[in-house]
Design an enzyme around this catalytic site. Sequence first.
Site, PDB file in Angstrom:
ATOM      1  N   HIS A 166      20.959  18.606  40.246  1.00  0.00           N
ATOM      2  CA  HIS A 166      19.726  18.847  40.999  1.00  0.00           C
ATOM      3  C   HIS A 166      19.784  20.192  41.714  1.00  0.00           C
ATOM      4  CE1 HIS A 166      16.101  17.700  43.069  1.00  0.00           C
ATOM      5  NE2 HIS A 166      16.650  18.059  44.219  1.00  0.00           N
ATOM      6  N   LYS A 179      14.020  37.900  15.938  1.00  0.00           N
ATOM      7  CA  LYS A 179      12.913  37.121  16.546  1.00  0.00           C
ATOM      8  C   LYS A 179      13.230  36.788  17.991  1.00  0.00           C
ATOM      9  CE  LYS A 179      13.266  33.075  16.825  1.00  0.00           C
ATOM     10  NZ  LYS A 179      13.045  32.099  15.768  1.00  0.00           N
ATOM     11  N   CYS A 215      18.273  35.400   8.536  1.00  0.00           N
ATOM     12  CA  CYS A 215      18.504  35.066   9.947  1.00  0.00           C
ATOM     13  C   CYS A 215      18.880  36.304  10.759  1.00  0.00           C
ATOM     14  CB  CYS A 215      19.594  34.004  10.039  1.00  0.00           C
ATOM     15  SG  CYS A 215      20.104  33.663  11.720  1.00  0.00           S
ATOM     16  N   CYS A 240      15.882  34.715  12.694  1.00  0.00           N
ATOM     17  CA  CYS A 240      16.259  34.156  14.008  1.00  0.00           C
ATOM     18  C   CYS A 240      16.679  35.202  15.033  1.00  0.00           C
ATOM     19  CB  CYS A 240      17.423  33.175  13.846  1.00  0.00           C
ATOM     20  SG  CYS A 240      17.446  32.261  12.314  1.00  0.00           S
ATOM     21  N   TYR A 292       6.600  27.425  12.396  1.00  0.00           N
ATOM     22  CA  TYR A 292       7.511  28.091  13.320  1.00  0.00           C
ATOM     23  C   TYR A 292       7.147  29.578  13.486  1.00  0.00           C
ATOM     24  CZ  TYR A 292      11.272  24.498  12.865  1.00  0.00           C
ATOM     25  OH  TYR A 292      12.031  23.371  12.893  1.00  0.00           O
ATOM     26  N   GLU A 299      17.410  17.560  34.534  1.00  0.00           N
ATOM     27  CA  GLU A 299      17.696  16.274  35.195  1.00  0.00           C
ATOM     28  C   GLU A 299      16.606  15.245  34.912  1.00  0.00           C
ATOM     29  OE1 GLU A 299      17.429  16.058  39.562  1.00  0.00           O
ATOM     30  OE2 GLU A 299      16.413  17.995  39.515  1.00  0.00           O
ATOM     31  N   GLU A 325       5.663  31.401  16.847  1.00  0.00           N
ATOM     32  CA  GLU A 325       6.587  32.280  17.565  1.00  0.00           C
ATOM     33  C   GLU A 325       6.029  33.703  17.663  1.00  0.00           C
ATOM     34  OE1 GLU A 325      10.781  29.944  16.714  1.00  0.00           O
ATOM     35  OE2 GLU A 325      10.315  31.658  15.467  1.00  0.00           O
TER      36      GLU A 325
HETATM   37  P1  NDP Z   1       6.276  26.619   7.881  1.00  0.00           P
HETATM   38  O1  NDP Z   1       6.443  25.857   6.637  1.00  0.00           O
HETATM   39  O2  NDP Z   1       6.970  26.180   9.128  1.00  0.00           O
HETATM   40  O3  NDP Z   1       4.729  26.725   8.234  1.00  0.00           O
HETATM   41  C1  NDP Z   1       3.807  27.224   7.332  1.00  0.00           C
HETATM   42  C2  NDP Z   1       2.438  27.131   7.960  1.00  0.00           C
HETATM   43  O4  NDP Z   1       1.485  27.736   7.109  1.00  0.00           O
HETATM   44  C3  NDP Z   1       1.989  25.685   8.160  1.00  0.00           C
HETATM   45  O5  NDP Z   1       1.243  25.624   9.343  1.00  0.00           O
HETATM   46  C4  NDP Z   1       1.123  25.437   6.931  1.00  0.00           C
HETATM   47  O6  NDP Z   1       0.125  24.476   7.137  1.00  0.00           O
HETATM   48  C5  NDP Z   1       0.484  26.791   6.754  1.00  0.00           C
HETATM   49  N1  NDP Z   1       0.095  27.071   5.382  1.00  0.00           N
HETATM   50  C6  NDP Z   1       0.819  26.876   4.258  1.00  0.00           C
HETATM   51  N2  NDP Z   1       0.126  27.289   3.175  1.00  0.00           N
HETATM   52  C7  NDP Z   1      -1.049  27.756   3.627  1.00  0.00           C
HETATM   53  C8  NDP Z   1      -2.191  28.297   2.992  1.00  0.00           C
HETATM   54  N3  NDP Z   1      -2.250  28.444   1.679  1.00  0.00           N
HETATM   55  N4  NDP Z   1      -3.233  28.669   3.765  1.00  0.00           N
HETATM   56  C9  NDP Z   1      -3.193  28.508   5.100  1.00  0.00           C
HETATM   57  N5  NDP Z   1      -2.134  27.990   5.762  1.00  0.00           N
HETATM   58  C10 NDP Z   1      -1.077  27.621   5.022  1.00  0.00           C
HETATM   59  O7  NDP Z   1       6.649  28.100   7.492  1.00  0.00           O
HETATM   60  P2  NDP Z   1       6.944  29.390   8.332  1.00  0.00           P
HETATM   61  O8  NDP Z   1       6.493  30.495   7.456  1.00  0.00           O
HETATM   62  O9  NDP Z   1       6.415  29.292   9.712  1.00  0.00           O
HETATM   63  O10 NDP Z   1       8.521  29.359   8.442  1.00  0.00           O
HETATM   64  C11 NDP Z   1       9.325  29.266   7.254  1.00  0.00           C
HETATM   65  C12 NDP Z   1      10.578  28.496   7.509  1.00  0.00           C
HETATM   66  O11 NDP Z   1      11.439  29.248   8.321  1.00  0.00           O
HETATM   67  C13 NDP Z   1      10.354  27.182   8.239  1.00  0.00           C
HETATM   68  O12 NDP Z   1      10.349  26.126   7.332  1.00  0.00           O
HETATM   69  C14 NDP Z   1      11.495  27.065   9.185  1.00  0.00           C
HETATM   70  O13 NDP Z   1      12.381  26.097   8.686  1.00  0.00           O
HETATM   71  C15 NDP Z   1      12.148  28.408   9.206  1.00  0.00           C
HETATM   72  N6  NDP Z   1      12.086  28.974  10.567  1.00  0.00           N
HETATM   73  C16 NDP Z   1      12.751  28.368  11.582  1.00  0.00           C
HETATM   74  C17 NDP Z   1      12.682  28.880  12.864  1.00  0.00           C
HETATM   75  C18 NDP Z   1      13.398  28.215  13.985  1.00  0.00           C
HETATM   76  O14 NDP Z   1      14.300  27.421  13.735  1.00  0.00           O
HETATM   77  N7  NDP Z   1      13.017  28.474  15.235  1.00  0.00           N
HETATM   78  C19 NDP Z   1      11.908  30.073  13.157  1.00  0.00           C
HETATM   79  C20 NDP Z   1      11.210  30.609  12.023  1.00  0.00           C
HETATM   80  C21 NDP Z   1      11.314  30.065  10.787  1.00  0.00           C
HETATM   81  P3  NDP Z   1       0.397  22.885   6.978  1.00  0.00           P
HETATM   82  O15 NDP Z   1       1.152  22.464   8.200  1.00  0.00           O
HETATM   83  O16 NDP Z   1      -0.974  22.319   6.921  1.00  0.00           O
HETATM   84  O17 NDP Z   1       1.170  22.698   5.720  1.00  0.00           O
END
Ligand code: NDP
Length: 455
Positions: A444, A51, A43, A48, A182, A449, A186
């Site tokens: 407002h 980012k 983080c 976080c 995410y 709101e 982002e």
């Molecule tokens: P996520 O699990 O959110 O997303 C992974 C993405 O990659 C999904 O769209 C998934 O598709 C896709 N994917 C997975 N495997 C493959 C593959 N083999 N080939 C192609 N696409 C694939 O992971 P992130 O890496 O974005 O983030 C990791 C974690 O970090 C998150 O779970 C989140 O909890 C945390 N995080 C939180 C943030 C916040 O609170 N703002 C910011 C950044 C991270 P599909 O949907 O089809 O499975």
Amino acid sequence: MTDYDYDLFVIGAGSGGVRASRMAAGYGARVAVAEERYLGGTCVNVGCVPKKLLVCASAFADHYREASGFGWTAGQPAFDWGQLIANKNREIERLNGIYRGLLDGAGVELFEGRARLLDPHTVEIDGADGGRLRVTADQVLIAVGSWPDMPTIPGIEYAISSNEAFYLERLPERVVVVGGGYIGVEFAGIFAGLGSQVTLIYRGPLFLRGFDEEIRARLAEEMRSRGIDLRFDCQVESIEGSPGSGDDLLRLHLDDGDTVDCGEVLYATGRRPLVADLGLENCGVALGEQGKIVVDEFSRSNVPNIWAIGDVTDRLNLTPVAIHEAMCLARTLFAGEPTAVDHETVATAVFSQPPLAAVGLTEEEARARHDEVDVYRSRFRPLKLTLTDNQERNLVKLIVERSRGRVLGAHMLGADAPEIIQGLAVAVKMGATKDDFDAAMAIHPTSAEEFVTLR
Ligand code: NDP
């Protein structure tokens, strides 16, 4: 007091590990924590915090563009990636120091090295000098987090993860982001705001699976209107690296036969629990899918004195959730108050551009779980944009259980959505009804709101 060197030994000084250590020490426990990488974990160092700083940096593009609508004439803005990264790094180092001070102030002993379990009560730590130290502990907490995971396709070695994206030497002219979670969404916004040409490739029909579908669809529209090339139902088959110079060093071959050239390809395809080489096999700790440590509602593994919190348990991988799990654990172990973790109605935000935030059920989840659901929505142009050529529209949604009037979910896409939903999360968590929302007087003129004036 036990005969062990420590009452609690924590492996991993990220958000969860540090909070658990400090709270346990506050309850009088003798605590040590081992960290092999950086204080504050993902983080603070590659998640976080940096980012959000990058998101803030990229938002200036909008501010400069919109300024003329308010009568301002600004010079041609220029952006210096190197300066942003240097400033960001300085801030992260400051935070690392604060974390060190917090541990120190709480009387927690910090070991900077890799820790491994030899048995459920013995930890071996590699020191920076190459030496090894063995200590014993009554209770052990694993809070080592997760690490980016990438599919094994030809040329994947050319891809970077979010870890490297935070330290790029220069801003790439063309970037491909793979993944619709995410991190992918982002970073697509960050790079686009800073001036890169961005393509985001997602394997499914619409990114951000799990969020409200209408919100996701509107975000896709907004991102496209900002010039981001979103390619859904698309997969990268291979990455070709052409040794040479210039910004288009990489060529991606897609499963629809198309190719995309770029200077960087960022894979954000999920993260895996970082369980390798922790000695868990020496203790018989049970692992689940993707290697996650399987724990009960108190964060206890199948080995009675070994506990785990945060991403390594792959429950709800969010920093505030890890911190909550840490506080529950410290209470359970050292305050005589067994406290189960509460993963219900957790608010979350995606710092996309525009950002989205949500608490509670999506419309789809609510319809699947409840017989009758009312959906209130408003789509509007925020006041600030009326004097600009930015056509962006906000979307707010309340999902209400018809029989009891209870608000099951609140969703927003638009500027300040994370700030607004954080406030509403208190009401939704308390079980507020639509009538309660309506009884709150509006402030407002605001975007917030809309949530108390929905008809
Ligand atoms: P996520 O699990 O959110 O997303 C992974 C993405 O990659 C999904 O769209 C998934 O598709 C896709 N994917 C997975 N495997 C493959 C593959 N083999 N080939 C192609 N696409 C694939 O992971 P992130 O890496 O974005 O983030 C990791 C974690 O970090 C998150 O779970 C989140 O909890 C945390 N995080 C939180 C943030 C916040 O609170 N703002 C910011 C950044 C991270 P599909 O949907 O089809 O499975």
